[in-house]
Design an enzyme around this catalytic site. Structure first.
Site, PDB file in Angstrom:
ATOM      1  N   TYR A 180       0.825  -1.216   0.000  1.00 40.53           N
ATOM      2  CA  TYR A 180       0.000   0.000   0.000  1.00 40.53           C
ATOM      3  C   TYR A 180       0.859   1.266   0.000  1.00 40.53           C
ATOM      4  O   TYR A 180       0.434   2.321   0.471  1.00 40.53           O
ATOM      5  CB  TYR A 180      -1.000   0.002   1.169  1.00 40.53           C
ATOM      6  N   HIS A 213      -6.962 -11.475  -7.726  1.00 39.80           N
ATOM      7  CA  HIS A 213      -7.131 -10.423  -6.717  1.00 39.80           C
ATOM      8  C   HIS A 213      -8.590 -10.030  -6.518  1.00 39.80           C
ATOM      9  O   HIS A 213      -9.082  -9.957  -5.407  1.00 39.80           O
ATOM     10  CB  HIS A 213      -6.273  -9.207  -7.059  1.00 39.80           C
ATOM     11  N   HIS A 221     -16.212  -2.919  -3.687  1.00 35.92           N
ATOM     12  CA  HIS A 221     -15.761  -3.608  -4.912  1.00 35.92           C
ATOM     13  C   HIS A 221     -16.821  -4.554  -5.459  1.00 35.92           C
ATOM     14  O   HIS A 221     -16.496  -5.535  -6.119  1.00 35.92           O
ATOM     15  CB  HIS A 221     -14.442  -4.356  -4.663  1.00 35.92           C
ATOM     16  N   HIS A 226      -8.795  -8.251  -2.216  1.00 32.13           N
ATOM     17  CA  HIS A 226      -9.383  -6.974  -2.640  1.00 32.13           C
ATOM     18  C   HIS A 226     -10.406  -6.437  -1.654  1.00 32.13           C
ATOM     19  O   HIS A 226     -10.343  -5.263  -1.277  1.00 32.13           O
ATOM     20  CB  HIS A 226      -9.994  -7.137  -4.028  1.00 32.13           C
ATOM     21  N   VAL A 227     -11.374  -7.251  -1.248  1.00 34.63           N
ATOM     22  CA  VAL A 227     -12.364  -6.832  -0.263  1.00 34.63           C
ATOM     23  C   VAL A 227     -11.787  -7.140   1.115  1.00 34.63           C
ATOM     24  O   VAL A 227     -11.391  -8.275   1.383  1.00 34.63           O
ATOM     25  CB  VAL A 227     -13.680  -7.590  -0.468  1.00 34.63           C
TER      26      VAL A 227
HETATM   27 FE   LIG Z   1      -7.185  -4.544  -3.821  1.00 34.95          FE
END
Ligand SMILES: [Fe+2]
Length: 467
Positions: free
Chosen positions: A200, A319, A329, A356-357
């Site tokens: 990140y 992902h 998402h 992703h979530v």
């Molecule tokens: Fe992601």
């Protein structure tokens, strides 16, 4: 003449019907009753102990390994030296062997806007023996650091093997708890299937790539000792035209390696490996996947290559999830699902892991492949040939938990909970694998969700948990 329905027989029949309807009711999706407090999830400061530089001049840091070929007889060792290039060699030897071997890699630096990286080394060690402990040293001739890893058992249908599942890890205080829980899980993972979103760093001004370095130092305590199988997420894109950085995945490509060429792939973002009893296909949610694209053409040829007599367990990593019932998402994975889901059912994929979530979810075995533009059939239905879809994007990064869910819980969703955690998949033999999800709030041995997976090729009967 059949039995007469009166007295005890009638009672048993009614009891049976009641119990049966209760079972049917219980088979509906479950949303965990845990409601987490929405505290800010913050990154650990750069002077945290987990980010410490190893002592010594030009000491190798951010050491990580991944599988280096299709079968598991090669390992790619990567590390960074900050002050000078240093040696590109890896010294390695089998446990209890005095014969030390040396392999040579390459190093380079890269720039990202106003950041210049240290010297990033990658070295592939080949022709390793299966099921063997190896020691290895990097920083040869300077500040040397020693680590070890275990090679997997020879590829075959009934060799037990245990995978850890981690996603969207980041480098917050919660990320540290997740990694600690994985390390202390009494069911020991032997390799990590990582479903994307590493550091990140892109959340920092100018995508501060120092946060790629700190993530590498943080994760080293696991990544140096067992291979992490990499999947790329959206936070690996680092596409920043406003900074003049227009080559997607630039930091990832410089820092991490995948054995993509071994499986005939043309890009590091999608590839496959065999490891023990498993055939693992890694897909790229952020590379083109439409018809005629390189990824499509590769996957089209890849599925028919899977020999379930050799590798019974067919696992796919990606992902962006296809079956997700959180508000976050929602349906982002839909276009890839439309392209590839018929293959997943045809080739009987056992399980799909996505991230992703930032929460946890396990699906029923469902498919949604009947639709064409005139028939309007577009509802997921139970399908014993379909995979279970698991969202494990709950590693604990600085963006925090995904807590809002679509209500009512869709039928395809079997269990969901907005807590940070990790999971472990223990393959026992060609028919059975035990799966457990562990939330960070519990003791290391406690499982928040479990399932016995029955292999879709060898034992394709209903395996949905009965609770
Ligand atoms: Fe992601």
């Amino acid at each position: 003449m059949g039995p007469r329905l009166e007295g005890p027989n009638l009672f048993l029949l009614i009891l049976g019907l009641v119990l049966n309807s209760l079972v049917l009711f219980c088979h509906g999706g479950r949303t965990s009753s845990y409601v987490r407090r929405l505290e800010a999830t913050v990154d650990m400061p750069l002077d945290s102990d987990v980010f410490r530089f190893p002592p010594g001049y030009n000491a190798p840091q951010q050491v990580h390994i991944t599988q280096g070929d299709v079968e598991g007889k090669a390992v790619i060792v990567s590390w960074v030296t900050q002050e000078a290039p240093g040696s590109d060699a890896v010294l390695y030897w089998k446990e209890n062997s005095s014969k030390k071997l040396k392999a040579y890699g390459k190093s380079k630096t890269y720039k990202f806007y106003n950041y210049t990286s240290g010297h990033i080394h990658h070295c592939t060690i080949r022709n390793l023996e299966y099921d063997t402990k190896y020691y290895y040293v990097v920083g040869v001739g300077q500040t040397e650091r020693e680590f070890y890893f275990f090679t997997p058992p020879e590829v075959g249908p009934d060799v037990p093997y245990t995978f850890g599942l981690i996603g969207d890890l980041g480098q917050s205080f919660d990320s540290n708890i997740t990694l600690t829980h994985y390390e202390n899980n009494p069911t020991k993972g032997q390799a990590v299937l990582f479903v994307g979103d590493f550091s990140y760093a892109d959340q920092y001004p100018n995508h501060d790539n120092n946060r790629w370095d700190s993530w590498g130092r943080f994760a080293e305590r696991s990544t140096a000792y067992q291979p992490w199988i990499w999947t790329v997420g959206n936070h690996e894109l680092d596409f920043a035209p406003e900074l003049g950085e227009t080559k997607p995945f630039k930091p990832f490509l410089n820092r991490y390696r995948t054995p993509y060429r071994s499986s005939g792939s043309t890009e590091p973002f999608w590839y496959s490996i065999k490891r023990g009893p498993a055939y693992i296909i890694v897909l790229a949610s952020y590379s083109a996947y439409g018809k005629y694209t390189p990824q499509f053409k590769w996957l089209e040829k890849e599925f028919p290559k899977v020999n379930r007599t050799e590798t019974p367990w067919l696992i796919v990593l990606m992902h962006s999830p296809w079956y997700n019932s959180y508000d976050y998402h929602y349906m982002e994975g839909e276009t890839m699902r439309v392209m590839y889901e018929p293959w997943f059912v045809k080739y009987k994929v056992d399980v799909v892991f996505a991230g992703h979530v930032h929460a946890y979810e396990r699906s029923e075995r469902v498919s949604n492949i009947a639709y064409n533009v005139v028939n309007g059939i577009c509802t997921p239905v139970k399908d014993k040939s379909a995979p279970v879809y698991i969202t494990i994007g709950d590693g604990g990064n600085l963006e925090g938990l995904a807590t809002r869910m679509t209500e009512p819980q869709p039928k395809y969703s079997a269990f969901r909970e907005a807590s940070f955690g990790h999971a472990v998949l223990s393959i026992k033999n060609r028919t059975h694998a035990y799966y457990g999800w562990h939330r960070n709030q519990d003791g290391y041995a406690v499982k928040g969700d479990t399932m016995w997976f029955y292999n879709r090729f060898w034992h394709p009967i209903d395996d949905s948990p009965s609770e």
